[in-house]
Motif scaffolding. Structure first.
Motif, mmCIF file in Angstrom:
data_model
loop_
_atom_site.group_PDB
_atom_site.id
_atom_site.type_symbol
_atom_site.label_atom_id
_atom_site.label_comp_id
_atom_site.label_asym_id
_atom_site.label_seq_id
_atom_site.Cartn_x
_atom_site.Cartn_y
_atom_site.Cartn_z
ATOM 1 N N THR A 1 0.805 -1.229 0.000
ATOM 2 C CA THR A 1 0.000 0.000 0.000
ATOM 3 C C THR A 1 0.833 1.273 0.000
ATOM 4 O OG1 THR A 1 -0.122 -0.066 2.417
ATOM 5 C CG2 THR A 1 -1.900 -1.160 1.172
ATOM 6 N N CYS A 2 2.159 1.168 0.173
ATOM 7 C CA CYS A 2 2.954 2.389 0.299
ATOM 8 C C CYS A 2 4.328 2.171 -0.322
ATOM 9 C CB CYS A 2 3.085 2.792 1.777
ATOM 10 S SG CYS A 2 4.069 4.293 2.029
ATOM 11 N N LEU A 3 4.801 3.205 -1.039
ATOM 12 C CA LEU A 3 6.146 3.245 -1.600
ATOM 13 C C LEU A 3 6.832 4.485 -1.020
ATOM 14 C CD1 LEU A 3 8.434 2.457 -3.522
ATOM 15 C CD2 LEU A 3 7.231 3.676 -5.342
ATOM 16 N N ALA A 4 7.835 4.259 -0.145
ATOM 17 C CA ALA A 4 8.520 5.357 0.548
ATOM 18 C C ALA A 4 9.981 5.387 0.124
ATOM 19 C CB ALA A 4 8.408 5.192 2.061
ATOM 20 N N ILE A 5 10.496 6.594 -0.180
ATOM 21 C CA ILE A 5 11.889 6.805 -0.576
ATOM 22 C C ILE A 5 12.476 7.888 0.310
ATOM 23 C CG2 ILE A 5 13.440 7.441 -2.443
ATOM 24 C CD1 ILE A 5 11.411 6.408 -4.413
ATOM 25 N N LEU A 6 13.557 7.574 1.055
ATOM 26 C CA LEU A 6 14.214 8.536 1.946
ATOM 27 C C LEU A 6 15.386 9.178 1.206
ATOM 28 C CD1 LEU A 6 14.327 6.455 5.256
ATOM 29 C CD2 LEU A 6 12.556 8.036 4.475
ATOM 30 N N PRO A 7 15.487 10.527 1.193
ATOM 31 C CA PRO A 7 16.624 11.180 0.516
ATOM 32 C C PRO A 7 17.956 10.853 1.173
ATOM 33 C CG PRO A 7 14.817 12.728 0.893
ATOM 34 C CD PRO A 7 14.513 11.501 1.704
ATOM 35 N N HIS B 1 2.739 -4.943 -6.822
ATOM 36 C CA HIS B 1 1.925 -4.153 -5.883
ATOM 37 C C HIS B 1 1.410 -2.852 -6.466
ATOM 38 C CE1 HIS B 1 3.046 -7.051 -2.912
ATOM 39 N NE2 HIS B 1 4.320 -6.698 -2.894
ATOM 40 N N TYR B 2 1.952 -2.428 -7.584
ATOM 41 C CA TYR B 2 1.561 -1.111 -8.096
ATOM 42 C C TYR B 2 1.041 -1.187 -9.531
ATOM 43 C CZ TYR B 2 3.565 0.684 -3.855
ATOM 44 O OH TYR B 2 3.800 0.924 -2.530
ATOM 45 N N VAL B 3 1.857 -1.623 -10.462
ATOM 46 C CA VAL B 3 1.400 -1.608 -11.853
ATOM 47 C C VAL B 3 0.253 -2.606 -12.056
ATOM 48 C CG1 VAL B 3 2.094 -1.974 -14.249
ATOM 49 C CG2 VAL B 3 3.665 -0.862 -12.649
ATOM 50 N N ASP B 4 0.479 -3.869 -11.708
ATOM 51 C CA ASP B 4 -0.579 -4.879 -11.903
ATOM 52 C C ASP B 4 -1.794 -4.578 -11.046
ATOM 53 O OD1 ASP B 4 1.107 -6.130 -13.629
ATOM 54 O OD2 ASP B 4 1.760 -7.683 -12.227
ATOM 55 N N TYR B 5 -1.541 -4.191 -9.805
ATOM 56 C CA TYR B 5 -2.659 -3.922 -8.900
ATOM 57 C C TYR B 5 -3.484 -2.733 -9.385
ATOM 58 C CZ TYR B 5 -5.138 -2.726 -4.596
ATOM 59 O OH TYR B 5 -6.110 -2.424 -3.675
ATOM 60 N N LEU C 1 -5.012 4.126 -15.743
ATOM 61 C CA LEU C 1 -3.833 4.570 -16.491
ATOM 62 C C LEU C 1 -3.198 5.782 -15.813
ATOM 63 C CD1 LEU C 1 -4.916 4.225 -20.231
ATOM 64 C CD2 LEU C 1 -3.160 2.925 -19.034
ATOM 65 N N ASP C 2 -4.017 6.697 -15.307
ATOM 66 C CA ASP C 2 -3.491 7.870 -14.606
ATOM 67 C C ASP C 2 -2.730 7.457 -13.349
ATOM 68 O OD1 ASP C 2 -4.696 9.354 -16.577
ATOM 69 O OD2 ASP C 2 -6.505 9.741 -15.381
ATOM 70 N N ASN C 3 -3.231 6.450 -12.644
ATOM 71 C CA ASN C 3 -2.533 5.993 -11.437
ATOM 72 C C ASN C 3 -1.165 5.414 -11.774
ATOM 73 O OD1 ASN C 3 -4.720 6.739 -9.869
ATOM 74 N ND2 ASN C 3 -5.647 4.700 -9.910
ATOM 75 N N VAL C 4 -1.094 4.605 -12.840
ATOM 76 C CA VAL C 4 0.195 4.035 -13.239
ATOM 77 C C VAL C 4 1.130 5.138 -13.711
ATOM 78 C CG1 VAL C 4 1.325 2.426 -14.824
ATOM 79 C CG2 VAL C 4 -0.877 1.832 -13.812
ATOM 80 N N SER C 5 0.588 6.145 -14.406
ATOM 81 C CA SER C 5 1.420 7.266 -14.864
ATOM 82 C C SER C 5 2.010 8.022 -13.674
ATOM 83 C CB SER C 5 0.576 8.208 -15.730
ATOM 84 O OG SER C 5 0.023 7.520 -16.839
ATOM 85 N N ALA C 6 1.174 8.265 -12.647
ATOM 86 C CA ALA C 6 1.666 8.964 -11.461
ATOM 87 C C ALA C 6 2.730 8.141 -10.742
ATOM 88 C CB ALA C 6 0.499 9.268 -10.520
#
Length: 965
Positions: A211-217, A256-260, A295-300
């Protein structure tokens, strides 16, 4: 003593030299011949030979003495030089090899001293290089270990590379030393710790969950205070470790993201600050959004990943990672969104086309431009260009799967229904002459009768080409009663092609009459069953409640009888064509059967028409297809003395087309409904031009139109295999399947006729072919089923009756009677099962063919008997009368019409009478033309078998032979 040589062996040749000869002589000497004088002679001979040899040598030398002396001097000179050379070689050997003063000994001592000095110098140099490299390695390792412990991971990665290079440059003598092996083990441990810290830092920097994709700088290194930025972290990871992490990230992103996001509706939330960038997924209720939002969700998601992650990857790894996402994303978009959302109806295509256009734009913007995929490879655009074909193929799969379930579904008798079929005698409307009410002096059947004149054909056949004769086939009543004029004249019906009596036309015309659907009636027009007039129910296992009324299964009550129902079924074409007795018109009464000849008391008296009151029936005139059919119920004929009044000019009224009904399975109605819907959808698909036609594929709608016919092919292929056991075990199942095929064939013709213009042009030929195949299949099952039961009846009589020989014996008679009863019982049982399935014409055709098989076998066996005794003739006659019970199957309102469907019935009916007739009776029947069905040789053989050899028999045989010649 030497072994004596046998005389038969070849002897040794004589020696050529003196010594050999002497030896031979010695060998030949024995104890008796060996003496001193003989030995002296051998010595003298030997010495003489030696002296002679010396003399020869001396003479040879003196022949060329100067040359000999010259050669002798040369030999002495060579010997002198050889001795001088040997002494010189010995002196040289002493100079080189002397242990004290020799050159070789001095050189070896000098080289040994030099090698020792060189080894000492090399040992000193290697010791210096080894110690120097070990010192440097120790210093570098200490630095590396210090960086790792302080969390300076990027610097530690650089130092690790330098130290690894230092290890590779180590002198060869250090490779297998204990100190170097220990240093390598410590370096590997430190390197593993470094990679572990980097991997741990990466896992805390890039977190992927469902449910979440987190990236720390940036992230703090564990067990230190050092802060590691994401770019430094990604650049510090080893190639293998980074590839592994990127592979895992790609897998999680696709799962978890593209297919879902492409499979179900969801909403995205993106938040960013200095410490964290987060993308969160929130599931949405199903069917609550437009598919384009996916499609908009996958683009984002791709934009988020490109901005906050792929931008910090090393250039080479960034390009590889981006390209590795292209194919999975395109494949997922096709399978999870486009193919999964492919509509199942034509009305849903427009919004799907809009979605496909957005998918093509997504491919251009993100897969091609953002991820850098090859511009020549565009799977989404290629699929969208062929979307029409994909839609048609998917619809074909769904249609065939639905059809397969219907075809393979268990039989459901309540779903059956009856279909009306027109029985048309001609392709043009027929007008019936009708007299006015003023001429209705004699209200009876309306059949015109004529007398048989003496000069007419002795066999009683009517000649249609002779004017003024309207023969009813019997010649009883000479007057015809006109029909009453109806109050209103029914308009002529629409011209419909004539049917062939089997449920389909032989010419396969597209304008053939089509079956009309109706709700299944309760009794299919059958009346309540009546008791069997022949008494066969005594041994019948059938329940009396289900026993069939053998008079006419389709008769309606008189008050409900109309012009379309109060008709005898027309004779089957196959029977009428092969029948030697010409059928009478359908409006006339059926000819009477042969009666007991012993009751012909008044056979010499003549009626007004010139025939005896009890004469055998005369064969009727052939039926004309264009002749009108009387629709009035039968009435008693008028008295013979009453003359018919004058007839007024007839009025014309259109003939009414009779109808019959047959039973059809509910599954075929479902199948034809699917076919009709698919053809309609294919027509709309073709005419809508929603998809442009391509040069490399079929025109739009062709696959859908072909799928409709594939349903029928699937039915023809699956049903006989799936229900093979039922078709063999249930007696009416083959006829039901035949009806279903005929119904489908008629419905295909209806659909083709109802088609608008050329909407079915791509499959017109296939429609005709499919229709023809269904007709052939239905007819084949109909004919094969009849042939199977015909053969069964024939075999039963042939095996049990054994040619009807020795019926005078009671046991043999019982066996024959049992066989005949079994055949009659089986035919009646089949009639009961088939009457509710087949339409009237085909029912009578089928039962007639079975009855004909039984009576033909009896005729053949009885006529083949060479001798029939009086007892046997009575018993054979009784056996034949058992089969007369089958006539009850062909009675409509007390009018039998068995001869229309059983070609051998006339012949068989007379056989029972002939078996008990006298010679006079036989002669009379022959003169009256009643025995026209019998061949001359058959009659002759029967007469010879029945009667003794008398002059009367001879005269009768001669009369019969001359009468037919």
């Amino acid at each position: 003593m030497a072994f004596p040589v046998p005389s038969h062996l070849p002897r040794r040749p004589n020696p050529q030299d003196v010594s050999s000869e002497i030896l031979m002589k010695i060998d030949q000497a024995t104890n008796q011949t060996l003496t001193a004088s003989l030995a002296t002679s051998w010595l003298a001979e030997l010495e003489a030979t030696i002296q002679a040899t010396k003399d020869q040598i001396h003479d040879r030398i003196h022949v060329d003495l100067p040359k000999f002396e010259q050669q002798l001097e040369s030999s002495k000179s060579v010997q002198t030089r050889l001795q001088s050379l040997a002494s010189n070689v010995d002196g040289l050997d002493r100079t080189l090899s002397d242990e004290q003063t020799g050159l070789i000994s001095s050189f070896i001592r000098t080289m040994t001293a030099h090698a020792s000095l060189a080894q000492q110098s090399a040992d000193a140099s290697i010791c210096y290089q080894t110690l120097s490299h070990l010192l440097r390695s120790r210093t570098e390792y200490g630095t590396l270990l210090s960086l790792v412990q302080r969390g300076k991971l990027p610097q530690a990665v650089v130092a690790c590379g330098e130290f690894e290079q230092l290890l590779q440059d180590a002198p060869a003598q250090l490779h297998q030393t204990n100190v170097m092996l220990d240093l390598k083990r410590k370096f590997q441990a430190t390197k593993s710790r470094l990679e572990e810290q980097l991997s741990e830092a990466y896992t805390r920097s890039v977190t992927v969950s469902p449910t979440c994709l987190a990236i720390l700088p940036s992230v703090v290194v564990r067990q230190s205070e050092a802060i590691l930025s994401l770019p430094d972290l990604l650049s510090s990871l080893s190639t293998a470790s980074l590839s592994s992490h990127l592979g895992t990230l790609r897998r999680d992103l696709m799962t978890h993201y593209v297919d879902y996001l492409l499979r179900q509706p969801a909403s995205l939330t993106i938040s960013s600050d200095n410490s964290e960038h987060r993308l969160t997924i929130f599931p949405s209720p199903p069917n609550s959004e437009d598919s384009a939002i996916r499609l908009d969700n996958v683009s984002a998601t791709l934009m988020f990943l490109s901005t906050h992650f792929m931008a910090f990857l090393p250039t080479s790894e960034s390009h590889i990672f981006a390209r590795s996402l292209c194919k999975p994303i395109a494949t997922s978009l096709l399978s999870n969104l486009l193919i999964h959302s492919l509509p199942s109806s034509f009305e849903l295509l427009p919004p799907f086309i809009a979605l496909s256009k957005q998918a093509v734009a997504f491919e251009d913007e993100f897969i091609i431009q953002l991820l850098g995929d090859d511009r020549s490879d565009r799977p989404i655009r290629t699929w969208v260009d062929g979307m029409g074909g994909h839609y048609e193929r998917q619809r074909r799969v769904n249609i065939l799967e639905t059809s397969r379930r219907i075809i393979l579904a268990p039989e459901s008798p309540p779903d059956r229904f009856f279909v009306d079929v027109d029985i048309q005698q001609d392709k043009t409307p027929v007008l019936i002459p009708i007299q006015s009410e003023e001429d209705e002096a004699f209200p009876y059947s309306g059949e015109k009768q004529v007398s048989i004149k003496p000069e007419e054909d002795s066999w009683g056949f009517g000649d249609e080409e002779k004017g003024g004769i309207d023969d009813d086939g019997w010649g009883f009543d000479d007057n015809a009663e006109p029909e009453p004029v109806p109050d209103t004249v029914t308009p002529p019906p629409k011209e419909i092609p004539a049917e062939d009596g089997w449920g389909f036309d032989e010419e396969e015309s597209d304008s053939a009459p089509f079956a009309e659907l109706q709700e299944p009636p309760v009794t299919n027009g059958h009346e309540e069953p009546e008791p069997d007039a022949w008494g066969w129910n005594d041994d019948d296992a059938l329940d009396s409640a289900t026993e069939v009324a053998w008079d006419d299964p389709w008769d309606d009550p008189p008050e409900k009888t109309s012009a379309t129902t109060n008709l005898r079924p027309p004779p089957a074409p196959s029977i009428a064509a092969n029948n030697n007795v010409l059928s009478s018109p359908a409006s006339t009464s059926s000819p009477r059967m042969a009666t007991r000849l012993e009751k012909l008391a008044n056979k010499g008296k003549k009626h007004l028409n010139g025939s005896s009151p009890m004469s055998s029936p005369v064969p009727s005139a052939p039926m004309s297809a264009a002749k009108p059919i009387s629709v009035d119920p039968p009435h008693p004929p008028p008295p013979a003395s009453v003359k018919s009044p004058e007839k007024r000019p007839p009025m014309l009224t259109p003939a009414v087309i009779p109808k019959e009904s047959y039973l059809v399975s509910g599954r075929v109605r479902q199948i034809i409904n699917i076919v009709e819907d698919v053809l309609s959808e294919g027509h709309k698909f073709t005419t809508s031009e929603i998809f442009p036609a391509t040069e490399t594929s079929l025109p739009p709608g062709t696959v859908l139109l072909q799928s409709a016919l594939t349903i029928l092919d699937l039915y023809r292929a699956l049903y006989p295999v799936k229900f093979a056991i039922r078709l063999k075990s249930v007696q009416d199942a083959p006829m039901q399947f035949s009806n279903d095929c005929f119904y489908l064939s008629g419905e295909i013709a209806r659909l083709k006729l109802a088609a608008n213009g050329s909407s079915l042009a791509p499959v017109t030929d296939r429609l005709d072919e499919c229709r023809h195949r269904l007709k052939v299949l239905g007819e084949s099952w109909f004919q094969d089923t009849i042939e199977h039961h015909r053969q069964s009846a024939d075999d039963t009589i042939a095996q049990a009756a054994e040619g009807f020989t020795f019926t005078g014996d009671q046991d043999r008679y019982d066996e024959c009677e049992s066989a005949i009863n079994r055949v009659v019982h089986e035919i009646k049982r089949l009639a009961q099962r088939w009457k509710g399935v087949l339409n009237r014409s085909k029912y009578y055709t089928a039962i007639g063919m079975l009855a004909d098989a039984a009576v033909s076998r009896v005729l053949e066996d009885v006529l083949a008997l060479p001798d029939i005794t009086e007892v046997e003739s009575h018993r054979l006659s009784e056996l034949c009368r058992i089969l007369h019970g089958l006539e009850a199957l062909f009675i409509s309102y007390q009018e039998p019409f068995v001869v229309d469907y059983v070609p051998s019935w006339f012949k068989f009916s007379y056989l029972a009478e002939l078996l008990e007739a006298s010679m006079v009776d036989i002669s009379y029947l022959f003169d009256s033309g009643a025995l026209v069905d019998f061949e001359v040789d058959e009659l002759v053989r029967l007469i010879r078998a029945l009667f003794a050899d008398t002059a009367l028999r001879t005269n009768t045989i001669n009369k019969i032979t001359a009468g037919r010649s």
